[in-house]
Scaffold this motif. Structure first.
Motif, PDB file in Angstrom:
ATOM      1  N   ALA A  97       0.816  -1.215   0.000  1.00 24.74           N
ATOM      2  CA  ALA A  97       0.000   0.000   0.000  1.00 24.74           C
ATOM      3  C   ALA A  97       0.851   1.267   0.000  1.00 24.74           C
ATOM      4  CB  ALA A  97      -0.917   0.006   1.224  1.00 24.74           C
ATOM      5  N   VAL A  98       2.154   1.126  -0.221  1.00 20.70           N
ATOM      6  CA  VAL A  98       3.038   2.293  -0.200  1.00 20.70           C
ATOM      7  C   VAL A  98       2.605   3.319  -1.252  1.00 20.70           C
ATOM      8  CG1 VAL A  98       5.416   3.070  -0.574  1.00 20.70           C
ATOM      9  CG2 VAL A  98       4.965   1.007   0.741  1.00 20.70           C
ATOM     10  N   LYS A  99       1.980   2.847  -2.356  1.00 24.17           N
ATOM     11  CA  LYS A  99       1.580   3.765  -3.422  1.00 24.17           C
ATOM     12  C   LYS A  99       0.583   4.812  -2.935  1.00 24.17           C
ATOM     13  CE  LYS A  99      -1.976   0.585  -5.129  1.00 24.17           C
ATOM     14  NZ  LYS A  99      -2.409  -0.238  -6.290  1.00 24.17           N
ATOM     15  N   LEU A 100      -0.055   4.534  -1.772  1.00 26.31           N
ATOM     16  CA  LEU A 100      -0.977   5.525  -1.232  1.00 26.31           C
ATOM     17  C   LEU A 100      -0.264   6.803  -0.801  1.00 26.31           C
ATOM     18  CD1 LEU A 100      -3.302   3.218   0.915  1.00 26.31           C
ATOM     19  CD2 LEU A 100      -3.740   4.144  -1.384  1.00 26.31           C
ATOM     20  N   LEU A 101       1.058   6.724  -0.669  1.00 22.89           N
ATOM     21  CA  LEU A 101       1.840   7.901  -0.261  1.00 22.89           C
ATOM     22  C   LEU A 101       2.557   8.547  -1.439  1.00 22.89           C
ATOM     23  CD1 LEU A 101       3.341   6.612   3.109  1.00 22.89           C
ATOM     24  CD2 LEU A 101       1.529   8.299   2.790  1.00 22.89           C
ATOM     25  N   TYR A 102       2.273   8.084  -2.649  1.00 27.16           N
ATOM     26  CA  TYR A 102       2.881   8.713  -3.823  1.00 27.16           C
ATOM     27  C   TYR A 102       2.219  10.079  -4.055  1.00 27.16           C
ATOM     28  CZ  TYR A 102       4.716   4.056  -5.106  1.00 27.16           C
ATOM     29  OH  TYR A 102       5.351   2.854  -5.133  1.00 27.16           O
ATOM     30  N   PRO A 103       2.973  11.032  -4.627  1.00 29.51           N
ATOM     31  CA  PRO A 103       2.351  12.308  -4.986  1.00 29.51           C
ATOM     32  C   PRO A 103       1.383  12.119  -6.169  1.00 29.51           C
ATOM     33  CG  PRO A 103       4.619  12.218  -5.757  1.00 29.51           C
ATOM     34  CD  PRO A 103       4.393  10.988  -4.930  1.00 29.51           C
ATOM     35  N   PRO A 104       0.485  13.032  -6.388  1.00 30.70           N
ATOM     36  CA  PRO A 104       0.373  14.350  -5.715  1.00 30.70           C
ATOM     37  C   PRO A 104      -0.210  14.224  -4.302  1.00 30.70           C
ATOM     38  CG  PRO A 104      -1.404  14.067  -7.282  1.00 30.70           C
ATOM     39  CD  PRO A 104      -0.513  12.880  -7.463  1.00 30.70           C
ATOM     40  N   TYR A 105       0.289  15.089  -3.390  1.00 26.82           N
ATOM     41  CA  TYR A 105      -0.121  15.027  -2.001  1.00 26.82           C
ATOM     42  C   TYR A 105      -1.356  15.895  -1.775  1.00 26.82           C
ATOM     43  CZ  TYR A 105       4.541  13.062  -1.573  1.00 26.82           C
ATOM     44  OH  TYR A 105       5.641  12.295  -1.729  1.00 26.82           O
ATOM     45  N   GLY A 106      -2.138  15.498  -0.783  1.00 26.52           N
ATOM     46  CA  GLY A 106      -3.343  16.250  -0.470  1.00 26.52           C
ATOM     47  C   GLY A 106      -3.838  15.888   0.911  1.00 26.52           C
ATOM     48  N   ARG A 107      -5.153  16.059   1.132  1.00 34.60           N
ATOM     49  CA  ARG A 107      -5.706  15.796   2.455  1.00 34.60           C
ATOM     50  C   ARG A 107      -5.563  14.333   2.848  1.00 34.60           C
ATOM     51  NH1 ARG A 107     -11.470  18.773   2.319  1.00 34.60           N
ATOM     52  NH2 ARG A 107     -12.010  16.646   2.915  1.00 34.60           N
ATOM     53  N   PHE A 108      -5.676  13.421   1.887  1.00 39.69           N
ATOM     54  CA  PHE A 108      -5.521  11.999   2.209  1.00 39.69           C
ATOM     55  C   PHE A 108      -4.096  11.702   2.683  1.00 39.69           C
ATOM     56  CE2 PHE A 108      -4.504   7.582   1.069  1.00 39.69           C
ATOM     57  CZ  PHE A 108      -5.488   6.924   1.778  1.00 39.69           C
ATOM     58  N   SER A 109      -3.112  12.326   2.048  1.00 39.34           N
ATOM     59  CA  SER A 109      -1.716  12.139   2.451  1.00 39.34           C
ATOM     60  C   SER A 109      -1.502  12.644   3.869  1.00 39.34           C
ATOM     61  CB  SER A 109      -0.783  12.885   1.490  1.00 39.34           C
ATOM     62  OG  SER A 109      -0.956  12.421   0.172  1.00 39.34           O
ATOM     63  N   ASP A 110      -2.088  13.791   4.187  1.00 36.88           N
ATOM     64  CA  ASP A 110      -1.953  14.321   5.547  1.00 36.88           C
ATOM     65  C   ASP A 110      -2.546  13.341   6.558  1.00 36.88           C
ATOM     66  OD1 ASP A 110      -0.779  16.558   4.516  1.00 36.88           O
ATOM     67  OD2 ASP A 110      -2.637  17.760   4.535  1.00 36.88           O
ATOM     68  N   TRP A 111      -3.703  12.787   6.219  1.00 39.73           N
ATOM     69  CA  TRP A 111      -4.346  11.821   7.128  1.00 39.73           C
ATOM     70  C   TRP A 111      -3.482  10.578   7.327  1.00 39.73           C
ATOM     71  CZ3 TRP A 111      -6.154   6.819   6.315  1.00 39.73           C
ATOM     72  CH2 TRP A 111      -6.922   6.265   7.359  1.00 39.73           C
ATOM     73  N   MET A 112      -2.885  10.084   6.227  1.00 33.71           N
ATOM     74  CA  MET A 112      -2.015   8.904   6.310  1.00 33.71           C
ATOM     75  C   MET A 112      -0.779   9.181   7.159  1.00 33.71           C
ATOM     76  SD  MET A 112      -3.014   6.114   4.783  1.00 33.71           S
ATOM     77  CE  MET A 112      -1.458   5.285   4.432  1.00 33.71           C
ATOM     78  N   LEU A 113      -0.214  10.339   7.033  1.00 34.39           N
ATOM     79  CA  LEU A 113       0.982  10.683   7.811  1.00 34.39           C
ATOM     80  C   LEU A 113       0.647  10.784   9.299  1.00 34.39           C
ATOM     81  CD1 LEU A 113       2.715  13.280   5.477  1.00 34.39           C
ATOM     82  CD2 LEU A 113       3.482  10.970   5.994  1.00 34.39           C
ATOM     83  N   LYS A 114      -0.512  11.339   9.627  1.00 29.21           N
ATOM     84  CA  LYS A 114      -0.928  11.402  11.034  1.00 29.21           C
ATOM     85  C   LYS A 114      -1.122  10.000  11.593  1.00 29.21           C
ATOM     86  CE  LYS A 114      -3.177  15.921  10.806  1.00 29.21           C
ATOM     87  NZ  LYS A 114      -4.483  16.641  10.879  1.00 29.21           N
ATOM     88  N   LEU A 115      -1.707   9.113  10.772  1.00 29.31           N
ATOM     89  CA  LEU A 115      -1.903   7.735  11.201  1.00 29.31           C
ATOM     90  C   LEU A 115      -0.569   7.033  11.444  1.00 29.31           C
ATOM     91  CD1 LEU A 115      -4.094   5.529  11.635  1.00 29.31           C
ATOM     92  CD2 LEU A 115      -3.728   4.867   9.234  1.00 29.31           C
ATOM     93  N   LEU A 116       0.355   7.230  10.514  1.00 24.54           N
ATOM     94  CA  LEU A 116       1.677   6.607  10.676  1.00 24.54           C
ATOM     95  C   LEU A 116       2.404   7.159  11.890  1.00 24.54           C
ATOM     96  CD1 LEU A 116       2.866   6.547   6.945  1.00 24.54           C
ATOM     97  CD2 LEU A 116       2.209   4.585   8.345  1.00 24.54           C
ATOM     98  N   GLY A 117       2.249   8.463  12.127  1.00 25.55           N
ATOM     99  CA  GLY A 117       2.905   9.066  13.278  1.00 25.55           C
ATOM    100  C   GLY A 117       2.367   8.556  14.592  1.00 25.55           C
TER     101      GLY A 117
END
Length: 479
Positions: free
Chosen positions: A456-476
């Motif tokens: 599922a790493v492709k979920l972090l590929y650009p372009p970045y947006g609100r979903f990317s921010d949510w994923m980063l918060k989850l990972l953190g």
């Protein structure tokens, strides 16, 4: 197998011969980067057979270099532990070679990961004269087990052994497997300056510093076994009838020319004279009739004999008590009879330099903490020995001091255990070998991650947006 005797390196540019051999070995390694178990086991088996076939000639050559070293000493200290190390490596090699699976964090799922153990390439080994066979071929055992090629540089102070080793290796291995390079200091300089994939050096701290500097120019990783002043603590609870025979044996084995020999003894002040009497009696029991006793090893060279003489004379001149523990010295045969030194100032050479001979300084102490502090204010030793019956005192020493290795209620024997890593700390060296520790020191543990097609790493590929921010918060939060 047949082989050619390697010529001695006596050319004006010894580096040329060394570079040629190194190129040949690297080319051989490139054809078989990670040898299989059968190849490695065959090399170890040939090494063991070489030691057996050449045992008598090795013993004779080493005795010739010393002037006199009994065959039983060479068999005990060089042959027996070396063959045990080879057998140990062969017995455990398949397990050591096996890739090791490791777990992944949930963020890495569903990938998998392993650690592969691969050879480094070509290993250079520089060994000293005191145990020339063991200290050369024990590291070689680890190098071959790990799948490496190796070049060996024996000491110029052991010319007869060096010649025998070169012939034995040439009969046993091809030059692109194992090769011996002989010669003096200029050859050693060229050897340690060569771009090996790993370098193992055993010798003095002063020379070890130069070796590390030379290797650093090539970013060659180095294992240094350097010796130092290894203390023996006689606890207040010690029983001299048990401790002294073991201490004397370890001190006088090879006439003290041992990197892990007890260098000095810390003794309760009120028991110094009893300790001295017990040591003197035990020396006479183990080596009666000195200097004529044939079981006693000669000092390796006139220079080292003179150095030991100067250590004793300087201590005497500064007010230390010098006690002859046996008969007179014999300079012609280079027999240096055992001597005890009491009360030598810390700045004297006998108290500040590794002795490497049959001189035993005795340092009186009043409280155990005083003995521990005395050790900790000096360079960290290669070995430490404790004798006594008080388990609490034993634990205080073990937890309160740093040393390369320890034997409790004996000397030297930790060195003979292949499952215990052997190496120094601080000024007594760094890195370790023996058994699996040697295998790992001469291997690259290569981490390998194998990605799944379901990643599922492709979920972090650009372009970045609100979903990317949510994923980063989850990972953190849960990563």
């Amino acid at each position: 197998m047949d082989g050619q005797v390697l010529p001695k390196v006596d050319m004006a540019d010894p580096g040329a011969r060394i570079a040629s051999l190194l190129d040949a070995q690297k080319a051989g390694w490139a054809k078989d980067v990670t040898p299989d178990h059968a190849t490695r086991d065959d090399r170890l088996k040939r090494l063991d057979r070489m030691v057996v076939d050449w045992q008598e000639r090795f013993c004779a050559a080493i005795s010739e270099d010393f002037g006199n070293r009994p065959a039983v000493v060479t068999t005990l200290t060089d042959i027996v532990p070396l063959r045990a190390a080879i057998r140990h490596a062969r017995r455990h090699l398949k397990r050591w070679m096996r890739p090791r699976r490791v777990s992944l964090a949930w963020t890495g799922q569903p990938a998998s990961a392993v650690i592969l153990r691969q050879p480094l390439g070509v290993v250079g080994i520089v060994a000293p004269w005191n145990y020339p066979l063991n200290l050369m071929l024990s590291p070689l055992t680890g190098a071959l087990a790990a799948g490496n090629r190796a070049m060996l540089k024996p000491s110029e102070l052991a010319p007869a052994f060096s010649e025998a080793l070169a012939k034995a290796v040439a009969e046993t291995f091809t030059e692109d497997e194992v090769a011996v390079v002989t010669g003096g200091p200029e050859v050693a300089t060229a050897f340690t300056s060569a771009p090996f994939d790993h370098l193992i050096f055993t010798g003095s701290t002063a020379v070890g510093r130069k070796v590390a500097e030379a290797a650093a120019k090539n970013l060659t990783p180095v294992t240094l076994e350097l010796g130092g002043k290894s203390p023996a603590i006689l606890d207040a609870s010690v029983q001299f009838d048990k401790a002294v025979p073991r201490l004397v044996w370890g001190k006088l084995l090879n006439s003290g020319q041992t990197c892990v020999a007890p260098d000095y003894a810390l003794v309760p002040r009120d028991r110094v004279q009893d300790f001295l009497a017990a040591v003197k009696a035990e020396v006479d029991r183990q080596y009666p009739g000195l200097p004529a006793n044939p079981d006693y090893t000669s000092i390796i060279s006139p220079r080292h004999f003179s150095r030991l003489t100067r250590l004793v004379e300087e201590a005497r001149e500064t007010g230390a008590e010098v006690v002859e523990l046996a008969g007179p010295h014999d300079p012609d045969a280079r027999v240096f009879s055992p001597v005890a030194v009491i009360g030598a100032p810390d700045e004297t050479a006998v108290m500040s330099e590794e002795i490497f001979g049959p001189i035993l300084p005795i340092v009186p102490y009043d409280m155990l903490e005083e003995a521990i502090a005395y050790i900790n204010h000096r360079d960290r030793p290669l070995a430490l020995y404790w004798f006594g019956e008080d388990k609490g005192a034993q634990e205080r020493v073990l937890s309160g001091t740093i040393a390369g290795g320890v034997t409790v209620n004996d000397t030297i024997l930790h060195l003979a255990q292949d499952d215990l890593p052997f190496g120094g700390v601080g000024a007594s060296g760094y890195g370790a070998y023996h058994g699996e520790a040697g295998f790992l020191a001469l291997s690259k543990e290569k981490p390998v991650l194998k990605q799944s097609r379901l990643s599922a790493v492709k979920l972090l590929y650009p372009p970045y947006g609100r979903f990317s921010d949510w994923m980063l918060k989850l990972l953190g939060r849960f990563g």
